[in-house]
Design an enzyme around this catalytic site. Sequence first.
Site, mmCIF file in Angstrom:
data_model
loop_
_atom_site.group_PDB
_atom_site.id
_atom_site.type_symbol
_atom_site.label_atom_id
_atom_site.label_comp_id
_atom_site.label_asym_id
_atom_site.label_seq_id
_atom_site.Cartn_x
_atom_site.Cartn_y
_atom_site.Cartn_z
ATOM 1 N N LYS A 227 0.813 -1.045 -0.107
ATOM 2 C CA LYS A 227 -0.089 0.000 0.166
ATOM 3 C C LYS A 227 0.891 1.244 -0.060
ATOM 4 O O LYS A 227 1.739 1.662 0.846
ATOM 5 C CB LYS A 227 -0.788 -0.192 1.245
ATOM 6 C CG LYS A 227 -2.007 1.006 0.899
ATOM 7 C CD LYS A 227 -2.555 1.733 2.095
ATOM 8 C CE LYS A 227 -1.877 2.949 2.959
ATOM 9 N NZ LYS A 227 -1.913 4.195 2.146
ATOM 10 N N SER B 224 5.005 7.122 10.157
ATOM 11 C CA SER B 224 5.034 8.001 11.275
ATOM 12 C C SER B 224 5.096 6.928 12.532
ATOM 13 O O SER B 224 4.324 5.974 12.654
ATOM 14 C CB SER B 224 4.055 8.986 11.478
ATOM 15 O OG SER B 224 2.829 8.205 11.614
ATOM 16 N N GLU C 269 3.472 7.467 15.257
ATOM 17 C CA GLU C 269 2.161 7.369 15.783
ATOM 18 C C GLU C 269 1.052 6.240 15.212
ATOM 19 O O GLU C 269 0.806 5.466 15.851
ATOM 20 C CB GLU C 269 1.334 8.694 15.334
ATOM 21 C CG GLU C 269 -0.011 8.864 16.096
ATOM 22 C CD GLU C 269 -0.633 9.981 15.469
ATOM 23 O OE1 GLU C 269 -0.138 10.810 14.782
ATOM 24 O OE2 GLU C 269 -2.254 9.962 15.583
ATOM 25 N N GLY D 29 2.770 3.841 13.397
ATOM 26 C CA GLY D 29 3.543 2.745 13.861
ATOM 27 C C GLY D 29 3.085 1.923 15.011
ATOM 28 O O GLY D 29 2.735 0.605 15.063
ATOM 29 N N GLU E 174 9.688 1.212 10.672
ATOM 30 C CA GLU E 174 10.802 2.242 10.414
ATOM 31 C C GLU E 174 10.041 3.387 10.681
ATOM 32 O O GLU E 174 9.235 3.741 9.845
ATOM 33 C CB GLU E 174 11.347 1.973 9.176
ATOM 34 C CG GLU E 174 12.035 0.692 8.489
ATOM 35 C CD GLU E 174 13.277 0.644 8.926
ATOM 36 O OE1 GLU E 174 13.901 1.497 9.648
ATOM 37 O OE2 GLU E 174 13.975 -0.131 8.687
HETATM 38 P P1 NAP Z 1 2.048 7.975 8.093
HETATM 39 O O1 NAP Z 1 1.032 8.911 8.265
HETATM 40 O O2 NAP Z 1 2.423 6.991 9.314
HETATM 41 O O3 NAP Z 1 1.715 7.126 6.811
HETATM 42 C C1 NAP Z 1 2.587 5.985 6.405
HETATM 43 C C2 NAP Z 1 1.738 4.878 5.703
HETATM 44 O O4 NAP Z 1 0.825 4.369 6.635
HETATM 45 C C3 NAP Z 1 0.732 5.600 4.526
HETATM 46 O O5 NAP Z 1 0.759 4.795 3.591
HETATM 47 C C4 NAP Z 1 -0.364 5.962 5.242
HETATM 48 O O6 NAP Z 1 -1.342 5.797 4.454
HETATM 49 C C5 NAP Z 1 -0.515 4.472 6.203
HETATM 50 N N1 NAP Z 1 -1.556 4.308 7.238
HETATM 51 C C6 NAP Z 1 -1.969 5.464 7.887
HETATM 52 N N2 NAP Z 1 -2.856 5.191 8.907
HETATM 53 C C7 NAP Z 1 -2.581 3.673 8.944
HETATM 54 C C8 NAP Z 1 -3.199 2.659 9.865
HETATM 55 N N3 NAP Z 1 -4.175 2.937 10.937
HETATM 56 N N4 NAP Z 1 -2.901 1.485 9.352
HETATM 57 C C9 NAP Z 1 -2.089 0.885 8.431
HETATM 58 N N5 NAP Z 1 -1.476 2.238 7.735
HETATM 59 C C10 NAP Z 1 -1.791 3.458 7.876
HETATM 60 O O7 NAP Z 1 3.369 8.718 7.935
HETATM 61 P P2 NAP Z 1 3.599 9.949 6.592
HETATM 62 O O8 NAP Z 1 3.097 11.058 7.090
HETATM 63 O O9 NAP Z 1 3.073 9.213 5.364
HETATM 64 O O10 NAP Z 1 5.091 9.789 6.499
HETATM 65 C C11 NAP Z 1 5.885 10.595 7.427
HETATM 66 C C12 NAP Z 1 6.414 9.970 8.442
HETATM 67 O O11 NAP Z 1 7.134 8.768 8.133
HETATM 68 C C13 NAP Z 1 7.482 10.942 9.312
HETATM 69 O O12 NAP Z 1 7.091 10.593 10.710
HETATM 70 C C14 NAP Z 1 8.767 10.101 8.982
HETATM 71 O O13 NAP Z 1 9.964 10.142 9.990
HETATM 72 C C15 NAP Z 1 8.235 8.745 8.683
HETATM 73 N N6 NAP Z 1 9.214 7.894 7.865
HETATM 74 C C16 NAP Z 1 10.264 7.140 8.689
HETATM 75 C C17 NAP Z 1 11.038 6.312 7.813
HETATM 76 C C18 NAP Z 1 12.233 5.362 8.240
HETATM 77 O O14 NAP Z 1 12.655 4.704 7.620
HETATM 78 N N7 NAP Z 1 12.124 5.381 9.576
HETATM 79 C C19 NAP Z 1 11.069 6.533 6.436
HETATM 80 C C20 NAP Z 1 10.112 7.465 5.728
HETATM 81 C C21 NAP Z 1 9.265 8.119 6.756
HETATM 82 P P3 NAP Z 1 -1.961 7.177 3.786
HETATM 83 O O15 NAP Z 1 -0.843 8.062 3.471
HETATM 84 O O16 NAP Z 1 -2.548 6.988 2.544
HETATM 85 O O17 NAP Z 1 -2.635 8.020 5.003
#
Ligand code: NAP
Length: 500
Positions: A203, A256, A258, A260, A277
């Site tokens: 996804k 994120s 949260e 995670g 991650e």
């Molecule tokens: P996010 O809101 O956590 O979204 C990540 C993915 O999870 C998206 O595909 C999102 O879908 C999906 N998602 C949202 N709610 C979910 C749920 N309840 N169950 C399963 N999947 C769900 O994060 P983001 O805003 O896209 O990305 C930014 C964050 O990612 C930052 O905090 C960054 O630090 C972190 N990040 C970490 C790494 C690493 O390697 N550690 C790498 C890249 C980014 P939608 O987007 O379609 O809502």
Amino acid sequence: MTKTTAKTGRAVPAPSAAPGLVVDYAPSIESDKIVTIAPRQQLYIGGQWVKPVEGRYFQTTNPATLAPLSEIAEAGAADVDAAVRAAKRAYDRTWSKLSGRERGRYLFRIARLIQERARELAVLETLDNGKPIRETRDVDIPLVAAHFFYYAGWADKLGYALPGVKLAPLGVAGQIIPWNFPLLMAAWKIAPALACGNTVVLKPAEQTPLTALKLIEIFEAAGLPPGVVNIVTGAGATGAALTAHPLVRKVAFTGSTEVGKTIARSVAGSGKKLTLELGGKSAHLIFADAAIDQAVEGVVNGIFFNQGHVCCAGSRLLIEESVAERVLDKLRTRMQKLRVGNPLDKNTDIGAINSTAELEKIRRLVETGKQEGARYYEPENITLPAKGNFLRPCLFSDVASSHTICRVEVFGPVLAASTFRTPAEAIAKANDTPYGLAAGIWSEKGSKVHAVAAQLRAGVIWANTYNKFDPTAPFGGYGESGYGREGGRHGLLPYLEVVP
Ligand code: NAP
Ligand code: MG
């Protein structure tokens, strides 16, 4: 020359611009003609493009122009179920029956096709994500190919990854990725999963689905059997349906902290393997004996390029007190020369912030930083495009450990600097965060680098460089930055189990 007065009333002296060094470049725009984007895109399930059962679509836009790019199918629970079942069928009937050598051949073919279509993928990524073409062309896409090449090589050598034990794939992997490195994160997830003999339901993030969908053309050209990789586009609910599906044996998530945590709760007790991650608040440590110009360039690279949309961005800067003013002055001068604008321009350093919501979040955190009393600097000589999600990079200095901008992940081009007097203080400050993803050490003294690195709680530590990635090196975090490793030999283990 720019003179900026801090919100706090303390004037920040304008750094002296180095005359003769500021070069105006003529625009050099990469053509987007190389890319075709279907106006409406479906789900990819069992080797077919399928309409979503509930008939819902959402739009993905170009953050640099705010122009819509394509309508994307939103997968509901029934679609996710169909995708997982297709992946399970492909696992049972084909993929798990192939030898490692045969799986490796598919992966090598995919890697070569990615290289052949690198320019097209780079442009598409830049259009959907807003990051500069220089980044997608020189970093993201070459690393995508490198990951497929690397894991292709492991497919027939898994016995050497963990010698002396018998290994088996898990089955269906449910993989969820964020918007900041859309295709690279897809490669980090798909390549090791397939190399180990699993099948995949991926996804992508709702903001950036286009390159993952384009990858399907490459999988089809490589002859990958139907159902081995399935793509369900959608938002958080789609991801939640995927992680909750009982036939999913392994969940891999990047995003994120949260979300995670929500996923960790949802899979608890299910027996599913999980890697996370998550976010970060990584620190640079600049010691007085460092090559200062090199360090300044590394810091700029680590936080401003890619708009700070990097989980391991070096968003905190710790400088040894005796060189702090020198470093900050050089940093401000360097920031004046950053080019912010059209991500398709090959000269652009900082492209568009990925979404309007993200832009607002960054602006709010910058306002908080000003209110909490840190010294604020932004290069006001930089003119932003009239349209699109653009933001000037900024630097806070005199930052206290308690300040919000020193604690919270901003995920934007915002740097928070403070000072230290001893290595012990630098280490204590660097570790004073719930995260632990990365760190950068800047010193010409090798013994100091090693001694400090050993005491930092961070998954990746760079010395005299930053943000360098290699598929052979494991990547992952401590604490709230998540658990498990991706990349390297370590990246195979989450996709395998030891069997009798
Ligand atoms: P996010 O809101 O956590 O979204 C990540 C993915 O999870 C998206 O595909 C999102 O879908 C999906 N998602 C949202 N709610 C979910 C749920 N309840 N169950 C399963 N999947 C769900 O994060 P983001 O805003 O896209 O990305 C930014 C964050 O990612 C930052 O905090 C960054 O630090 C972190 N990040 C970490 C790494 C690493 O390697 N550690 C790498 C890249 C980014 P939608 O987007 O379609 O809502
Ligand atoms: Mg987009």
